[in-house]
Design an enzyme around this catalytic site. Sequence first.
Site, short mmCIF file in Angstrom:
data_model
loop_
_atom_site.label_atom_id
_atom_site.label_comp_id
_atom_site.label_asym_id
_atom_site.label_seq_id
_atom_site.Cartn_x
_atom_site.Cartn_y
_atom_site.Cartn_z
N THR A 206 0.68 -1.11 0.06
CA THR A 206 0.08 0.14 -0.06
C THR A 206 0.94 1.26 -0.03
OG1 THR A 206 -1.94 -1.01 0.94
CG2 THR A 206 -1.54 1.22 1.49
N ARG A 234 -14.46 -7.50 0.29
CA ARG A 234 -13.79 -6.69 1.33
C ARG A 234 -12.94 -5.67 1.43
NH1 ARG A 234 -7.92 -5.67 2.44
NH2 ARG A 234 -7.52 -6.34 4.67
N VAL A 235 -12.96 -5.09 2.43
CA VAL A 235 -12.42 -3.73 2.38
C VAL A 235 -11.51 -3.28 3.67
CG1 VAL A 235 -12.74 -1.07 2.59
CG2 VAL A 235 -14.29 -2.24 1.16
N GLY A 236 -10.26 -2.75 3.48
CA GLY A 236 -9.27 -2.94 4.51
C GLY A 236 -9.43 -1.63 5.04
N ASP A 237 -8.21 -1.32 5.67
CA ASP A 237 -8.15 0.03 6.67
C ASP A 237 -7.92 1.29 5.91
OD1 ASP A 237 -5.88 -1.20 6.27
OD2 ASP A 237 -4.62 0.19 7.61
N THR A 256 -0.12 0.91 6.88
CA THR A 256 0.01 0.02 5.91
C THR A 256 0.18 -1.29 6.75
OG1 THR A 256 1.22 -1.37 4.19
CG2 THR A 256 2.54 0.20 5.76
N GLY A 257 -0.44 -2.42 6.42
CA GLY A 257 -0.52 -3.81 7.03
C GLY A 257 -1.68 -4.30 6.79
N GLY A 259 -4.89 -5.12 7.41
CA GLY A 259 -5.95 -4.07 7.65
C GLY A 259 -6.92 -4.11 8.61
N1 ASP Z 1 -3.61 -2.25 4.77
C1 ASP Z 1 -4.14 -2.77 3.44
C2 ASP Z 1 -5.17 -3.41 3.63
O1 ASP Z 1 -5.41 -4.23 4.55
C3 ASP Z 1 -3.03 -3.56 2.98
C4 ASP Z 1 -1.70 -2.97 2.85
O2 ASP Z 1 -1.26 -2.28 3.70
O3 ASP Z 1 -0.67 -3.14 1.71
O4 ASP Z 1 -6.20 -3.38 2.77
#
Ligand code: ASP
Length: 337
Positions: A206, A234-237, A256-257, A259
């Site tokens: 990300t 699915r939707v992340g953070d 990032t991480g 989510g």
């Molecule tokens: N945080 C993002 C998600 O969970 C993934 C990422 O950081 O690459 O969608």
Amino acid sequence: MKHLCIVLILFSMHFVVFGQTRYVMVIHGGAGTILKKNMSPEQEKAFHETLTQALQAGYAQLQAGKSSVDAVEAAILIMEDSPLFNAGKGAVFTHEGKNELDASIMSGANCMAGAVAGVTTIRNPIRAARAVMEQSEHVMLTGKGAETFAESKGLDMVTPEYFWTEGRWKALQRVLKQDSINMQLDHDGNQQSNKTPLDKDYKYGTVGAVALDKAGNLAAGTSTGGMTNKRYGRVGDAPIIGAGTFANDRVGISCTGWGEFFIRGIAAYDVAAQMEYAQTPLAESAANVIEKIGKTGGDGGMIALDRDGNIAMPFNTAGMYRGAITESGEVEIGIYQ
Ligand code: ASP
């Protein structure tokens, strides 16, 4: 003479303590299993170059007296257009072999925010997030509706194939294969399954940016393709204000991480809350959040920049693509621990 020496020593100590470097922009290109042994010198060079280019694009905006929102957008555009990162052009694939992109942006000057989630035809989701913030009365738009809105605002639209890249496609095939092996083991009852709908051997990838402009205003933005093999919309953070992105008049944060953990931890806002309510310094606040994420079983990292030009870039993964630029234009890039 002795007195003069003491004065000189005190003066130089003062300089070390008070003459701290002031940063105006910090970016990330994702955290994850980023190991030097897996990276060729050419790849490393490509990451260095693109991160530097993104920092310089944001810096040029700040130098021209533009807002921190302009700087964040300019830096993220470079990374979205690069296939190196899991955002825009380099977005990862969903379980069904599609690319569904999320992005958000927040302006600390007025605490306005905009976000899009699950979009498939907007070339630069960060631009759409900004349009939501500035040209709508909403904060988050999703899917088809977000695309219709973006098109009506004259943003660059593409066909979904624009986001196809070979590396990301292969990554999906690897995860799908692993998934079916796990399912088979599960079925035979030989071994407890650790199957997961998401790719854990990730390089999350990300992208995000936080900037501080000449007027003293902060802004933060984040853009992503999410996680490989995600499904069910699915939707992340990343597009969630307070989780993946946050900015106020004191600090800006982009995460990032994994989510799900950042959403449950309200990670980005937690940094701002510690600073506001407990007067905890930036570095400590950010480190506390990553530690908490780690304790709950999550991983990743974040970048943060406060109104005094201090930065923090904690992560609990093997690496995080990251960079910062000082007020005088000096670029610093990091990849590994
Ligand atoms: N945080 C993002 C998600 O969970 C993934 C990422 O950081 O690459 O969608």
